[in-house]
Scaffold this motif. Structure first.
Motif, PDB file in Angstrom:
ATOM      1  N   SER A 112       0.808  -1.222   0.000  1.00  0.00           N
ATOM      2  CA  SER A 112       0.000   0.000   0.000  1.00  0.00           C
ATOM      3  C   SER A 112       0.841   1.271   0.000  1.00  0.00           C
ATOM      4  CB  SER A 112      -0.940   0.009   1.208  1.00  0.00           C
ATOM      5  OG  SER A 112      -0.225  -0.180   2.414  1.00  0.00           O
ATOM      6  N   ILE A 146       0.332   6.166   6.501  1.00  0.00           N
ATOM      7  CA  ILE A 146      -0.540   5.962   5.346  1.00  0.00           C
ATOM      8  C   ILE A 146      -1.980   5.674   5.755  1.00  0.00           C
ATOM      9  CG2 ILE A 146       1.357   5.163   3.890  1.00  0.00           C
ATOM     10  CD1 ILE A 146       0.209   2.339   4.168  1.00  0.00           C
ATOM     11  N   LYS A 147      -2.212   5.448   7.041  1.00  0.00           N
ATOM     12  CA  LYS A 147      -3.597   5.312   7.489  1.00  0.00           C
ATOM     13  C   LYS A 147      -4.372   6.611   7.272  1.00  0.00           C
ATOM     14  CE  LYS A 147      -2.797   1.804  11.081  1.00  0.00           C
ATOM     15  NZ  LYS A 147      -2.881   1.507  12.533  1.00  0.00           N
ATOM     16  N   GLY A 204      -6.402   5.097   3.319  1.00  0.00           N
ATOM     17  CA  GLY A 204      -6.124   4.645   4.675  1.00  0.00           C
ATOM     18  C   GLY A 204      -7.368   4.602   5.546  1.00  0.00           C
TER      19      GLY A 204
END
Length: 817
Positions: free
Chosen positions: A442, A705-706, A766
């Motif tokens: 991701s 990245i969340k 995210g």
């Protein structure tokens, strides 16, 4: 003794070749790396090589830039190969159908796609020279195609700026002006587009002209030469994850083979480098991924330096990085690439054939329905990629339906478009049309969603069984015979082609109306936004009918004659619900605080897509401009608006809108004009978890990245009764590029994410970012005094390829009061 004599003879031959050709330094009159070479001088050197060594160098001008600089491609090989060049190319392309038996390796080296990453063009000259002299043995079984400068306009912008700015001698102090380009840097092309992200979308003339030659060759190996930050060591293959799932095991392994050969040379010189980081192989429009999806080994090489480095700069650890150093590194990897290809020519040919003959993808056909203008626009793109397609038949097809995200069915007709998965370009078809690209990681370098059915606003189904069709016939030009007795002429408003038609009518001084309410006339229904060209509005236009017919035929527009303005149902043509399209005078802000890329998208939209005039107002002098001279002001996205939008500036802007101006605020500009002191829009208050979570340093990137959205597609709700959404259905698939979130307004919410509509249909978002965008605005209009503010949180003009978003921008210009 015989071996010694043979070696002596070979050395003598190499020396003779070297004496025959001038090196770049000898030809240019200065040591390579001590000055930057202007583009016309680079052209001169390649023309010199082709003139002096025509048996080994064939030079082609494959096009011109917007600023009329030539685009060159040099074919470099042995005399025998150049003599048989066309036969080599033809035999190589037979491999795409499994019929060829080629033996030569085809290597394409692309330099300077980013203009201020300027070392690569310098390195191209030295690399080409040595291939013709000391490394000519590599060319016995290899044809090398050299594009010395993909982006001449950007390169000359940088080189001219640097030559005008630098100290003499150059100053290595990183604080010196020669290491600080201004807002209009040399990175992008004339229209400030990033050409390295345009390989698939082909919005720019450089990309369009280059691809014609790329498709003629489909190289085994393609290298895109770049630069990165001053303090970064050199990067070369293998690439980082994610790799797209269509990339073959051989393509992965050969990246390692090439990388290990580079490492051998870098190790011997004590040069630092890194691999398998940052630069992945997913987004299809790069100079490494696009060739990969066409069967080649596509690679990016990154040298530290870029526009900051100049002729030399002190790095953060106190070393001095010079242009000579940078040339040496790119020159080394260029030669090393050709060397590896030459040693593996047969393997490259065998695996290239396998790539084109071994395809077994899940989806066998992609079937699309929708507005004919949008289908025509898509077929133009497919033609450029040499992707084949067919027309549909009267039938019902079943498969994955893009609009619902579920298995479903769709009726097809002769107006449907069918794209077979089983074709020569089948891998590229899968990548461009797949509903959702599979992510092995991701953490990516670019957007993670681009599916063309969503980008073009078409209803689509991907089928697991092949759907047969018929030969596709291009839409014939409309032939319109207009009668003077007609009260008015009516036509639809659904696409950018319609917007171009309207824009030209306005410039031809033909007055046009549009309806706020649906109506029926002569038994036919007309939706909101229908264009109404009435005789009464144009009675003083001497060439009214002739001009209207000419423009309609040019844009392939069918005009329906109306003999009365008295409608069967709805509002008559004289009603207040039927408004005149205003001849709007438009200005667009440039300079700091806008992003050059975001400004460039708007510039290109007006000049090359809509063909409508506009004024560029730079931020440096905007406070001295009388905005009352303009009807519309566009604020492109950017990151410096908080500094720019001082209290007096915002006050003046609000006064201009209050008096009737229309402000179109995009992306990063919205934050600076929202809130208590701005207009009525408010940024969403993000609730954060008060609990502190301990996490290891190594996991910090995964945690970040969340909060990120890396170019994902979301399904939104549309209020298509609003003029901003005329021509749209009640849903729109938006490409969301970040996690900016703004609350709903009390009214004027035109496109928005509904509650629990915050999960992407394609791409990565995210977990925290998804929560934050729940129930937020995408596009909206706020009435303010006698004027209005149009908010575009997402960018409908992003990189010029999101075709279905462009009509929103045209509506903002012409339909919104």
């Amino acid at each position: 003794m015989k071996k010694a004599l043979l070696l002596f003879a070979l050395l003598a031959m190499v020396n003779a070749l070297a004496q025959e050709l001038k090196s770049p330094s000898e030809f240019l009159g200065y040591e390579l790396g001590t000055q930057f070479t202007r583009h016309h001088e680079v052209v001169d050197y390649y023309q010199y090589l082709a003139k002096v060594a025509p048996d080994r160098v064939q030079l082609n001008e494959y096009g011109k830039t917007n600023e009329r600089r030539p685009l060159l491609l040099a074919y470099v090989s042995s005399a025998e190969n150049i003599k048989n060049l066309e036969n080599i190319r033809a035999e190589h392309l037979k491999n795409t159908s499994g019929e060829g038996n080629p033996s030569k390796a085809i290597v394409w080296l692309s330099y300077n796609v980013h203009g201020n990453e300027s070392v690569s063009t310098e390195a191209s000259m030295q690399t080409t020279y040595e291939l013709l002299t000391t490394k000519s043995d590599y060319l016995e079984n290899t044809v090398v195609l050299v594009d010395p400068c993909i982006n001449p306009d950007g390169r000359d912008r940088y080189v001219n700026w640097y030559n005008e700015t630098k100290n003499t001698p150059n100053n290595v102090d990183p604080n010196s002006k020669e290491h600080h380009e201004g807002w209009l840097s040399g990175r992008a092309n004339h229209y400030m587009f990033d050409l390295n992200r345009d390989w698939a979308w082909l919005t720019q003339v450089e990309s369009q002209q280059r691809l014609k030659f790329f498709n003629k060759w489909l190289p085994h190996v393609h290298v895109d030469f770049h630069e990165q930050g001053v303090d970064n060591p050199y990067y070369f293959s293998p690439a980082a994850e994610p790799y797209h799932e269509v990339i073959t095991d051989f393509q992965r392994d050969f990246q390692k083979t090439v990388g290990k050969n580079h490492a051998r040379y870098f190790d011997a010189n004590g040069w630092f480098y890194f691999t398998k980081e940052v630069f992945d192989l997913l987004y299809p429009s790069y100079g490494d991924t696009y060739p990969t999806y066409n069967g080649g080994i596509g690679m990016t090489y990154e040298q530290g330096g870029s526009g900051r480095a100049g002729l030399g700069i002190i790095t953060s650890i106190g070393d001095t990085l010079t242009l000579k150093d940078r040339i040496a590194h790119h020159h080394t990897t260029g030669l090393s690439t050709v060397e590896v290809a030459s040693k593996n020519a047969q393997k490259l040919n065998d695996e290239f054939k396998k790539f084109y003959t071994n395809k077994n993808f899940t989806y066998k056909s992609y079937v699309l329905n929708g507005d004919q203008d949008k289908i025509d626009a898509l077929t133009r793109l497919l033609d450029q990629h040499e992707i084949t397609y067919q027309a549909g038949k009267q039938a019902t097809v079943k498969g994955f339906r893009y609009k619902t995200g579920k298995t479903g069915s769709m009726k097809t007709s002769s107006n449907s478009l069918i794209i077979p998965g089983d074709q020569s370009k089948g891998t590229l078809v899968k990548v461009l049309f797949e509903p959702n690209a599979k992510l092995s990681d991701s953490v990516t370098y670019d957007i993670t969603a681009w599916s063309l059915p969503h980008a073009y606003g078409l209803d689509a189904i991907a089928t697991t069984t092949a759907v047969s069709g018929t030969a596709y016939a291009k839409t014939e030009s409309a032939t319109t015979n207009l009668s003077e007795s007609s009260y008015a002429f009516l036509t639809d408003w659904n696409s950018m082609n319609d917007a171009r038609f309207l824009a030209e009518l306005i410039q031809e001084n033909i007055r046009v109306r549009y309806n706020y309410k649906p109506f029926t006339l002569d038994g036919k229904s007309y939706p909101r936004g229908t264009l109404i060209i009435a005789k009464g509005d144009n009675k003083n236009h001497k060439a009214y009918l002739g001009t209207l017919q000419k423009v309609a035929e040019k844009h392939n527009k069918n005009l329906t004659p109306a003999q009365t303005g008295f409608v069967d149902s709805g509002k008559d043509f004289g009603s207040g619900w039927v408004q005149v399209v205003n001849d709007v005078k438009i200005a667009v802000l440039s300079g700091e605080p806008t992003s050059t890329l975001r400004f460039g998208e708007i510039w290109h939209f007006f000049e090359q897509q809509l063909h409508y005039p506009f004024a560029v107002i730079d931020a440096d002098y905007m406070n001295r401009v009388d905005l009352s001279e303009y009807d519309v002001l566009v604020l492109p996205g950017g990151w410096g608006y908080r500094r720019f939008m001082k209290e007096d500036t915002l006050k003046d802007l609000k006064e201009w809108v209050r008096n009737g101006g229309k402000l179109i605020a995009m992306g990063g500009s919205i934050d600076a004009i929202s809130g208590e002191k701005g207009f009525g829009l408010n940024k969403k208050e993000i609730k954060k978890d008060s609990a502190h979570t301990m996490r290891p340093f190594d996991g910090s990137e995964r945690e970040r990245i969340k909060n990120a959205i890396t170019g994902a597609i979301f399904k939104t709700k549309v209020d298509n009764t609003h003029p901003l959404a005329f021509g749209y259905d009640d849903n729109y698939f938006t490409l969301k590029l970040g996690n900016d979130a703004f609350d709903y307004m009390s009214e004027g919410n035109v496109v928005y994410l509904e509650e629990k509509q915050n999960k992407p249909v394609s791409g990565f978002a995210g977990s925290i970012a998804q929560k934050n965008i729940n129930k937020t605005l995408v596009f909206g209009v706020e009435d303010f005094g006698r004027g209005s503010v149009v908010y575009m949180v997402d960018n409908p003009l992003f990189r010029g390829f999101w075709e279905n978003g462009k009509l929103f921008f045209a509506n903002a210009l012409f339909m919104v009061d």
